[in-house]
Motif scaffolding. Structure first.
Motif, PDB file in Angstrom:
ATOM      1  N   UNK A 111      -7.834  16.253  -5.471  1.00  0.00           N
ATOM      2  CA  UNK A 111      -7.524  17.681  -5.518  1.00  0.00           C
ATOM      3  C   UNK A 111      -7.527  18.167  -4.070  1.00  0.00           C
ATOM      4  N   UNK A 112      -6.336  18.466  -3.572  1.00  0.00           N
ATOM      5  CA  UNK A 112      -6.193  18.746  -2.141  1.00  0.00           C
ATOM      6  C   UNK A 112      -5.127  19.809  -1.933  1.00  0.00           C
ATOM      7  N   UNK A 113      -5.383  20.725  -1.010  1.00  0.00           N
ATOM      8  CA  UNK A 113      -4.409  21.741  -0.631  1.00  0.00           C
ATOM      9  C   UNK A 113      -3.822  21.381   0.732  1.00  0.00           C
ATOM     10  N   UNK A 114      -2.494  21.198   0.766  1.00  0.00           N
ATOM     11  CA  UNK A 114      -1.782  21.026   2.034  1.00  0.00           C
ATOM     12  C   UNK A 114      -1.450  22.431   2.531  1.00  0.00           C
ATOM     13  N   UNK A 115      -2.039  22.872   3.644  1.00  0.00           N
ATOM     14  CA  UNK A 115      -1.854  24.266   4.063  1.00  0.00           C
ATOM     15  C   UNK A 115      -0.448  24.526   4.606  1.00  0.00           C
ATOM     16  N   UNK A 116      -0.059  25.775   4.578  1.00  0.00           N
ATOM     17  CA  UNK A 116       1.188  26.184   5.218  1.00  0.00           C
ATOM     18  C   UNK A 116       1.157  25.740   6.683  1.00  0.00           C
ATOM     19  N   UNK A 117       2.286  25.241   7.167  1.00  0.00           N
ATOM     20  CA  UNK A 117       2.383  24.729   8.529  1.00  0.00           C
ATOM     21  C   UNK A 117       2.155  23.239   8.629  1.00  0.00           C
ATOM     22  N   UNK A 118       1.487  22.643   7.621  1.00  0.00           N
ATOM     23  CA  UNK A 118       1.296  21.193   7.586  1.00  0.00           C
ATOM     24  C   UNK A 118       2.491  20.545   6.883  1.00  0.00           C
ATOM     25  N   UNK A 133      -4.881  11.781   1.748  1.00  0.00           N
ATOM     26  CA  UNK A 133      -5.066  12.516   0.502  1.00  0.00           C
ATOM     27  C   UNK A 133      -5.331  11.570  -0.660  1.00  0.00           C
ATOM     28  N   UNK A 134      -4.576  10.486  -0.734  1.00  0.00           N
ATOM     29  CA  UNK A 134      -4.697   9.544  -1.846  1.00  0.00           C
ATOM     30  C   UNK A 134      -4.043   8.236  -1.438  1.00  0.00           C
ATOM     31  N   UNK A 135      -4.513   7.152  -2.060  1.00  0.00           N
ATOM     32  CA  UNK A 135      -3.947   5.845  -1.734  1.00  0.00           C
ATOM     33  C   UNK A 135      -3.993   4.933  -2.949  1.00  0.00           C
ATOM     34  N   UNK A 136      -3.113   3.894  -2.914  1.00  0.00           N
ATOM     35  CA  UNK A 136      -3.070   2.900  -3.984  1.00  0.00           C
ATOM     36  C   UNK A 136      -2.478   1.610  -3.459  1.00  0.00           C
ATOM     37  N   UNK A 137      -2.694   0.503  -4.214  1.00  0.00           N
ATOM     38  CA  UNK A 137      -2.310  -0.818  -3.734  1.00  0.00           C
ATOM     39  C   UNK A 137      -1.783  -1.663  -4.890  1.00  0.00           C
ATOM     40  N   UNK A 138      -1.031  -2.702  -4.557  1.00  0.00           N
ATOM     41  CA  UNK A 138      -0.540  -3.623  -5.586  1.00  0.00           C
ATOM     42  C   UNK A 138      -0.098  -4.919  -4.934  1.00  0.00           C
ATOM     43  N   UNK A 139      -0.128  -5.988  -5.724  1.00  0.00           N
ATOM     44  CA  UNK A 139       0.503  -7.256  -5.372  1.00  0.00           C
ATOM     45  C   UNK A 139       1.903  -7.213  -5.975  1.00  0.00           C
ATOM     46  N   UNK A 158       0.855  -1.179   0.000  1.00  0.00           N
ATOM     47  CA  UNK A 158       0.000   0.000   0.000  1.00  0.00           C
ATOM     48  C   UNK A 158       0.893   1.231   0.000  1.00  0.00           C
ATOM     49  N   UNK A 159       0.467   2.269  -0.718  1.00  0.00           N
ATOM     50  CA  UNK A 159       1.142   3.565  -0.687  1.00  0.00           C
ATOM     51  C   UNK A 159       0.095   4.629  -0.427  1.00  0.00           C
ATOM     52  N   UNK A 160       0.388   5.508   0.522  1.00  0.00           N
ATOM     53  CA  UNK A 160      -0.599   6.486   0.966  1.00  0.00           C
ATOM     54  C   UNK A 160       0.058   7.856   1.080  1.00  0.00           C
ATOM     55  N   UNK A 161      -0.581   8.880   0.499  1.00  0.00           N
ATOM     56  CA  UNK A 161      -0.168  10.262   0.709  1.00  0.00           C
ATOM     57  C   UNK A 161      -1.039  10.866   1.795  1.00  0.00           C
ATOM     58  N   UNK A 162      -0.396  11.594   2.724  1.00  0.00           N
ATOM     59  CA  UNK A 162      -1.094  12.108   3.903  1.00  0.00           C
ATOM     60  C   UNK A 162      -0.751  13.575   4.115  1.00  0.00           C
ATOM     61  N   UNK A 163      -1.759  14.357   4.447  1.00  0.00           N
ATOM     62  CA  UNK A 163      -1.593  15.741   4.897  1.00  0.00           C
ATOM     63  C   UNK A 163      -1.532  15.704   6.420  1.00  0.00           C
ATOM     64  N   UNK A 164      -0.377  16.021   6.988  1.00  0.00           N
ATOM     65  CA  UNK A 164      -0.187  15.972   8.438  1.00  0.00           C
ATOM     66  C   UNK A 164      -0.446  17.351   9.025  1.00  0.00           C
ATOM     67  N   UNK A 165      -1.544  17.481   9.732  1.00  0.00           N
ATOM     68  CA  UNK A 165      -1.919  18.745  10.343  1.00  0.00           C
ATOM     69  C   UNK A 165      -3.400  18.749  10.655  1.00  0.00           C
TER      70      UNK A 165
END
Length: 651
Positions: A567-574, A532-538, A476-483
């Motif tokens: 479509x996502x905005x990672x805010x300043x400070x995150x 924010x987004x995710x994907x998977x593979x064998x 699994x691969x996941x993009x995350x906005x931390x904040x």
């Protein structure tokens, strides 16, 4: 293909005299440029309600007779009496009797003559008085139709395409299911718009991909673009069952008695290995996007964990490549109809869209921004085009950090290794909650805090080089906005909405068919991180998207995971984070083993579409303090809910 010409109610004419005559004939509001719209001038109570059975020219159930699909029609009586023909809005669905439609799980009901009394949803109540016919088609094998459900295959698509053909004078229909009395569609001009959510919207995609004449527009809501990606992600199984289970769920009792052979084909053609068989090729509408002539108004939830965002990016890109006119809404919800997250704006926009596409009204909707995006609950922004101009892919690379097990993400060259062990009991939200803590089940990498907002728009890809300890491994691969943020609670059972008791009305009601529906409101969650987004593979599919193979323990393999569009905005400070792990609980099925995987970070990267490209990312991290902000635990989305593939509970 070139953008097709739009029909309008008038055009500049050759001579001044004719132009003056035309100006005298139009109404003052049109002459002054006020947007035109269809008005509720026809009687809904007195509308014609009838049923016909359209010949599909297929014999899916093998009984020796071509299958007929039931078509329930509600249309205004007055135009036919005046010799005028009307366009059609059509929803072809397998759910009209088994599961229901909409947030209130409405089913079709009938009078003693077999004509429809209640048509689910508001489309007939609202649009029939405005001069449209509404047509509800029972897919082959469901409700009152012959045949078998084949889950997005030829029978499903032909069920609806045959109706479009009949509406345009190219097919046959009958007044009864088994009779010989022909039914004509002389009341329509053949211009058809298809709409529907989930499976219904999927049928609209599939019919458009046939290039059928007369289909002017489609409005797919939370719809599938390729059925393989509904059940698998590059070999990794997303559900524990295959299309045979779903077919059996919606098949009518008659179909269940006749359709054993079709059921077996669905079993044989969809092996649990995740191999791409001819069955999946038949159900891949992306590959036929060059045939699409209809315009497309696409609606999808960016947190839809049923029909995931992997169905949006490839379809949207294929349509764009072929010059198809497009419009898109992206919400923060899960698998939810826009009628239940943005009701007033949805009805108005849909009305204007159909007026433009089916009646030819020059109301300006084609000149408005292409995209509406929900940035925060009930807070929407627009983009002139989508993804926005200036969006470009940036390659981000993970590297070891100062603390073992806590890596960095940036433009630097990736270095070092990270190791994790698959733990099927944990999910993406568990991983994200511990991004700054070394844990054995994930490898996490985070940027420095941003000094300015950073917008992602489109689909990302993550390439991983991993050495497994066993012969099977899922990734699994996941993009995350931390904040911290407030988002719709998509992991809740109702996926970001709460249903209220008050009702609002959208059209005209009759005794048996109310136009009044329960109101909804956003169900929000306060979070300290946002997926924010995710994907998977064998990993066994490293050499081919078509087939997988056993792995050799101790040998490195490289594979690219396709993440869903967003479509996502990672805010300043995150901070922006990348997580690579094994089984994402409730979103993919685990492998037969629990492998340990070692990542080669020099050969691992994420290609992310930023508005402004690499320069935008570089500016966003410039001058940032390296220290991460103090985490503040919040009550929010704790884990993805266990997704049931069926029918939405009618929703």
């Amino acid at each position: 293909m070139p953008t097709r010409m739009r029909l309008t109610t008038w055009r500049p004419l050759a001579t001044a005299a004719v132009a003056a005559l035309m100006a005298a004939l139009v109404t003052p509001t049109v002459a002054h440029g006020t947007p035109q719209e269809s008005r509720p001038v026809h009687s809904y109570e007195n509308a014609v309600r009838e049923a016909v059975w359209v010949d599909t020219r297929l014999d899916g159930d093998g009984d020796g007779n071509t299958d007929r699909v039931a078509v329930d029609i509600v249309r205004p009586r007055e135009p036919a009496q005046q010799g005028r023909k009307v366009p059609v809005i059509m929803d072809a669905s397998p759910y009209y009797s088994c599961c229901g439609r909409g947030n209130e799980s409405q089913k079709k009901t009938y009078d003693a003559d077999g004509d429809v009394v209640q048509m689910p949803l508001f489309y007939d109540n609202y649009f029939v008085p405005r001069g449209y016919a509404f047509v509800g088609v029972d897919l082959a094998g469901t409700n009152r139709s012959d045949g078998c459900v084949d889950v997005g295959g030829r029978s499903d698509i032909q069920s609806a395409k045959a109706v479009v053909d009949w509406l345009n004078g190219r097919g046959k229909a009958y007044t009864t299911r088994t009779g010989t009395t022909r039914a004509k569609a002389g009341w329509t001009n053949g211009k058809t718009g298809m709409i529907g959510k989930s499976w219904d919207g999927t049928i609209a995609n599939g019919v458009a991909a046939t290039g059928v004449e007369g289909l002017e527009t489609i409005v797919p809501i939370s719809a599938i673009s390729t059925w393989y990606d509904y059940y698998f992600s590059k070999g990794a199984p997303l559900y524990g069952t295959g299309p045979d289970w779903l077919s059996n769920r919606v098949n009518s009792p008659d179909a269940r008695a006749k359709c054993a052979a079709v059921q077996q084909k669905l079993v044989d053609g969809a092996p649990r290995t995740g191999d791409r068989t001819p069955l999946w090729a038949e159900r891949d509408y992306n590959k036929a996007a060059s045939k699409v002539k209809a315009s497309v108004f696409l609606i999808h939830g960016m947190q839809d964990l049923n029909v995931r965002m992997q169905h949006v990016g490839p379809w949207w890109d294929a349509l764009a490549k072929n010059g198809v006119e497009r419009k898109i809404w992206l919400s923060q919800t899960g698998h939810v109809d826009p009628f239940d997250f943005r009701r007033a704006q949805w009805v108005d926009t849909l009305h204007r869209w159909f007026d433009h596409e089916l009646l030819g009204y020059d109301n300006g909707i084609d000149r408005e921004p292409m995209a509406d995006i929900e940035r925060h609950p009930d807070q929407w922004v627009t983009s002139t085009v989508w993804p926005p101009r200036g969006t470009d892919t940036t390659t981000l690379r993970p590297a070891e950090g100062a603390q073992e097990g806590v890596g960095t993400l940036g433009l630097h060259k990736g270095t070092g290794t990270e190791t994790f062990t698959d733990n099927p009991e944990l999910s993406e939200t568990d991983w994200a909650a511990h991004i700054d803590t070394p844990t054995p089940e994930k490898a996490g990498f985070a940027s420095v805090p941003l000094t300015r907002d950073l917008r992602l728009s489109g689909s990302s890809k993550v390439t991983v080089t991993a050495t497994p300890s066993t012969s099977t491994a899922h990734l699994s691969a996941v993009l995350v906005d931390l904040g911290p943020d407030t988002i719709r609670d998509y992991a809740d059972a109702y996926e970001g909405i709460t249903t209220l008791t008050d009702r609002t009305c959208w059209g005209v009601s009759t005794t048996g068919d109310s136009a009044c529906f329960k109101e909804t409101q956003a169900k929000n969650a306060d979070v300290d991180h946002t997926i924010v987004s995710r994907g998977w593979a064998d990993l066994g599919n490293h050499a081919s998207d078509l087939t997988g193979a056993p792995l050799t323990p101790g040998k490195p393999y490289t594979i690219t995971l396709d993440l869903g569009a967003t479509d996502h905005v990672v805010p300043a400070g995150h901070r922006l984070a990348l997580i690579v792990a094994g089984t994402d609980k409730d979103l993919i099925d685990p492998p037969s083993t629990k492998p340990t995987l070692k990542l080669d970070l020099s050969r691992t990267s994420a290609r992310v579409p930023f508005v402004g490209g690499t320069a935008a990312f570089a500016r966003a991290i410039a001058g940032s303090a390296a220290a991460a902000p103090e985490a503040t635990p919040l009550d929010g989305v704790q884990a993805p809910r266990t997704v049931q593939r069926v029918p939405e509970g009618g929703r």
